[in-house]
Design a protein around this motif. Structure first.
Motif, PDB file in Angstrom:
ATOM      1  N   UNK A  77      53.632  30.050  49.532  1.00  0.00           N
ATOM      2  CA  UNK A  77      52.889  31.300  49.642  1.00  0.00           C
ATOM      3  C   UNK A  77      53.145  32.226  48.447  1.00  0.00           C
ATOM      4  N   UNK A  78      54.401  32.280  47.974  1.00  0.00           N
ATOM      5  CA  UNK A  78      54.794  33.238  46.933  1.00  0.00           C
ATOM      6  C   UNK A  78      54.072  32.961  45.616  1.00  0.00           C
ATOM      7  N   UNK A  79      53.996  31.708  45.185  1.00  0.00           N
ATOM      8  CA  UNK A  79      53.348  31.378  43.910  1.00  0.00           C
ATOM      9  C   UNK A  79      51.883  31.775  43.915  1.00  0.00           C
ATOM     10  N   UNK A  80      51.195  31.455  45.000  1.00  0.00           N
ATOM     11  CA  UNK A  80      49.761  31.780  45.087  1.00  0.00           C
ATOM     12  C   UNK A  80      49.563  33.295  45.105  1.00  0.00           C
ATOM     13  N   UNK A  81      50.427  34.002  45.831  1.00  0.00           N
ATOM     14  CA  UNK A  81      50.312  35.463  45.926  1.00  0.00           C
ATOM     15  C   UNK A  81      50.483  36.113  44.552  1.00  0.00           C
ATOM     16  N   UNK A  82      51.496  35.710  43.801  1.00  0.00           N
ATOM     17  CA  UNK A  82      51.759  36.337  42.500  1.00  0.00           C
ATOM     18  C   UNK A  82      50.619  36.053  41.514  1.00  0.00           C
ATOM     19  N   UNK A  83      50.124  34.829  41.496  1.00  0.00           N
ATOM     20  CA  UNK A  83      48.993  34.531  40.608  1.00  0.00           C
ATOM     21  C   UNK A  83      47.770  35.357  40.983  1.00  0.00           C
ATOM     22  N   UNK A  84      47.530  35.488  42.281  1.00  0.00           N
ATOM     23  CA  UNK A  84      46.362  36.251  42.749  1.00  0.00           C
ATOM     24  C   UNK A  84      46.469  37.722  42.342  1.00  0.00           C
ATOM     25  N   UNK A  85      47.668  38.293  42.472  1.00  0.00           N
ATOM     26  CA  UNK A  85      47.872  39.699  42.103  1.00  0.00           C
ATOM     27  C   UNK A  85      47.656  39.901  40.610  1.00  0.00           C
ATOM     28  N   UNK A  86      48.179  38.975  39.803  1.00  0.00           N
ATOM     29  CA  UNK A  86      47.990  39.066  38.354  1.00  0.00           C
ATOM     30  C   UNK A  86      46.508  39.045  38.004  1.00  0.00           C
ATOM     31  N   UNK A  87      45.751  38.166  38.664  1.00  0.00           N
ATOM     32  CA  UNK A  87      44.319  38.055  38.377  1.00  0.00           C
ATOM     33  C   UNK A  87      43.576  39.328  38.758  1.00  0.00           C
ATOM     34  N   UNK A  88      43.789  39.850  39.977  1.00  0.00           N
ATOM     35  CA  UNK A  88      43.002  41.024  40.360  1.00  0.00           C
ATOM     36  C   UNK A  88      43.469  42.282  39.626  1.00  0.00           C
ATOM     37  N   UNK A  89      44.745  42.316  39.186  1.00  0.00           N
ATOM     38  CA  UNK A  89      45.209  43.448  38.392  1.00  0.00           C
ATOM     39  C   UNK A  89      44.540  43.485  37.025  1.00  0.00           C
ATOM     40  N   UNK A  90      44.515  42.342  36.353  1.00  0.00           N
ATOM     41  CA  UNK A  90      43.890  42.271  35.029  1.00  0.00           C
ATOM     42  C   UNK A  90      42.400  42.586  35.114  1.00  0.00           C
ATOM     43  N   UNK A  91      41.728  42.020  36.114  1.00  0.00           N
ATOM     44  CA  UNK A  91      40.289  42.225  36.223  1.00  0.00           C
ATOM     45  C   UNK A  91      39.933  43.651  36.633  1.00  0.00           C
ATOM     46  N   UNK A  92      40.760  44.269  37.456  1.00  0.00           N
ATOM     47  CA  UNK A  92      40.524  45.667  37.804  1.00  0.00           C
ATOM     48  C   UNK A  92      40.642  46.543  36.563  1.00  0.00           C
ATOM     49  N   UNK A  93      41.634  46.233  35.724  1.00  0.00           N
ATOM     50  CA  UNK A  93      41.812  46.968  34.479  1.00  0.00           C
ATOM     51  C   UNK A  93      40.600  46.786  33.565  1.00  0.00           C
ATOM     52  N   UNK A  94      40.085  45.567  33.508  1.00  0.00           N
ATOM     53  CA  UNK A  94      38.933  45.288  32.647  1.00  0.00           C
ATOM     54  C   UNK A  94      37.651  45.951  33.145  1.00  0.00           C
TER      55      UNK A  94
END
Length: 407
Positions: A77-94
């Motif tokens: 669960x942890x690996x998928x969660x961290x990757x998902x957070x990184x993706x939506x953080x970067x895209x929200x910034x963009x």
């Protein structure tokens, strides 16, 4: 909340970090709603285009939830969660750097892909951190972070006086989850229950969802998720614009949005605790009667104060009700398939999240009033109520026998 006090620091850390993630996801989910009036003026968007701008992220959450849940049952669960957070953080910034409508749609879709992967992981990690009798409460405490984040979005929007400052909402919404990642890497524990069982052979996807003992309950869960989230996301995205159509200025519309989120915070916690302590059928009836009453009040309230009070009721019962459904989904699926089952339910719900804003935009394009648009959600809620009541109608008031062996 007292039911969580006896748990270890590991459990408290999991709940606290998942709550923080939920706050950031809630901030981003409502960022489009509060930025919409300013974005609309800058990009010159009509109602149909605004509907797609709202729905692009929720469309992305569908494959995100499906893939994230299934992969998490295999790699953690942890690996998928961290990757998902990184993706939506970067895209929200963009999102703040989008300079045309088509680019905005693509970026919002990818933002949703990350958010879709994160939510079932938060639900799963939270539910697996506590015992069966506290799952509803734990998930609801975590989920209350989403309306809390939405409320923060409204406060940020009110602090930004200039129409051109809508981009600052996405700077905050993108940077905050990215900065959280080092803490997650260091302090977020992987689910003990998952670690104890992840070496077992995986259950085929179709069997997870449609084995004989789960077939009808899975479908009922999906229908209740879909219909409830149609209404939840329609209000989440369109509420400020609908209030503007009723003559409210931006500040008054934000007060109504804040009321909606305050109701959501308290409703999430209250409904989850009720789910653990009372008969499930009684809780479901209470939730959906409350939703119907609140929607009727929101459609006909004549003053700002009554609109804000009605919005509190909508948040209390709609957001709180969906929180209870998430807790129910986590109870229903056993550990080895919980990521897959919850992810699939979230994905089906996200179809409703996608459809809700589009339906509202379509009705407004046809010239419907805000009262008619709000009223049109009532039949959808009735369908959700019927499906949810069928789901919890069991002689011993449990969802399925696997509940007793889920941990």
């Amino acid at each position: 909340m007292d039911t969580i006090k006896g748990y270890s620091g590991r459990v408290v850390t999991t709940l606290a970090l998942c709550f923080a993630i939920a706050v950031f996801e809630g901030f981003d989910l409502q960022s489009m709603g509060v930025a919409a009036p300013r974005m609309r003026a800058e990009f010159g968007l009509d109602n149909a285009q605004m509907a797609w701008a709202f729905s692009a992220a929720t469309l992305g959450t569908l494959p995100g939830a499906l893939l994230g849940g299934r992969i998490a049952d295999k790699i953690g669960r942890k690996k998928v969660l961290i990757f998902s957070i990184l993706l939506f953080g970067i895209m929200s910034l963009l999102t703040a750097f989008a300079n045309n409508y088509n680019l905005l749609i693509i970026i919002r879709f990818l933002t949703g892909l990350g958010m879709g992967g994160a939510l079932p992981m938060m639900i799963t990690l939270t539910s697996e951190a506590v015992s069966d009798q506290h799952k509803g409460t734990a998930v609801s405490i975590m989920y209350s972070g989403i309306p809390f984040g939405g409320m923060l979005t409204s406060f940020v929007a009110m602090a930004l006086a200039g129409d051109s400052e809508w981009r600052h909402i996405f700077y905050i919404g993108g940077l905050a989850p990215i900065l959280l990642i080092p803490l997650l890497l260091k302090y977020l524990p992987e689910s003990k229950v998952y670690l104890a069982q992840h070496n077992k052979p995986s259950t085929p996807y179709w069997e997870v969802l449609f084995a004989k003992e789960r077939r009808f309950s899975t479908l009922q869960l999906w229908v209740s998720f879909f219909c409830t989230l149609v209404v939840l996301y329609f209000l989440l995205n369109w509420l400020p614009l609908l209030m503007g159509a009723q003559g409210l200025n931006k500040t008054e519309a934000n007060y109504v949005q804040i009321g909606y989120n305050i109701g959501g915070i308290f409703g999430s916690i209250l409904m989850g605790m009720m789910l653990d302590k009372l008969k499930m059928s009684s809780v479901i009836k209470f939730i959906y009667v409350g939703i119907l009453f609140s929607l009727c009040c929101l459609a006909i309230s004549p003053t700002v104060a009554l609109l804000a009070l009605s919005a509190v009721g909508c948040g209390l019962f709609i957001v709180g009700g969906q929180s209870a459904l998430y807790g129910l989904a986590a109870m229903f699926y056993p550990t080895a398939m919980r990521g897959t089952g919850v992810g699939a339910a979230v994905a089906i719900g996200r179809i409703g999240s996608f459809a809700g804003p589009l339906l509202a935009g379509l009705l407004l394009s046809f010239g419907s009033s805000s009262t008619m648009v709000i009223g049109s959600s009532i039949p959808i809620i009735l369908i959700a109520a019927i499906a949810a009541l069928l789901l919890v109608r069991r002689k011993n008031q449990t969802v399925t026998p696997v509940l007793k062996t889920s941990n």
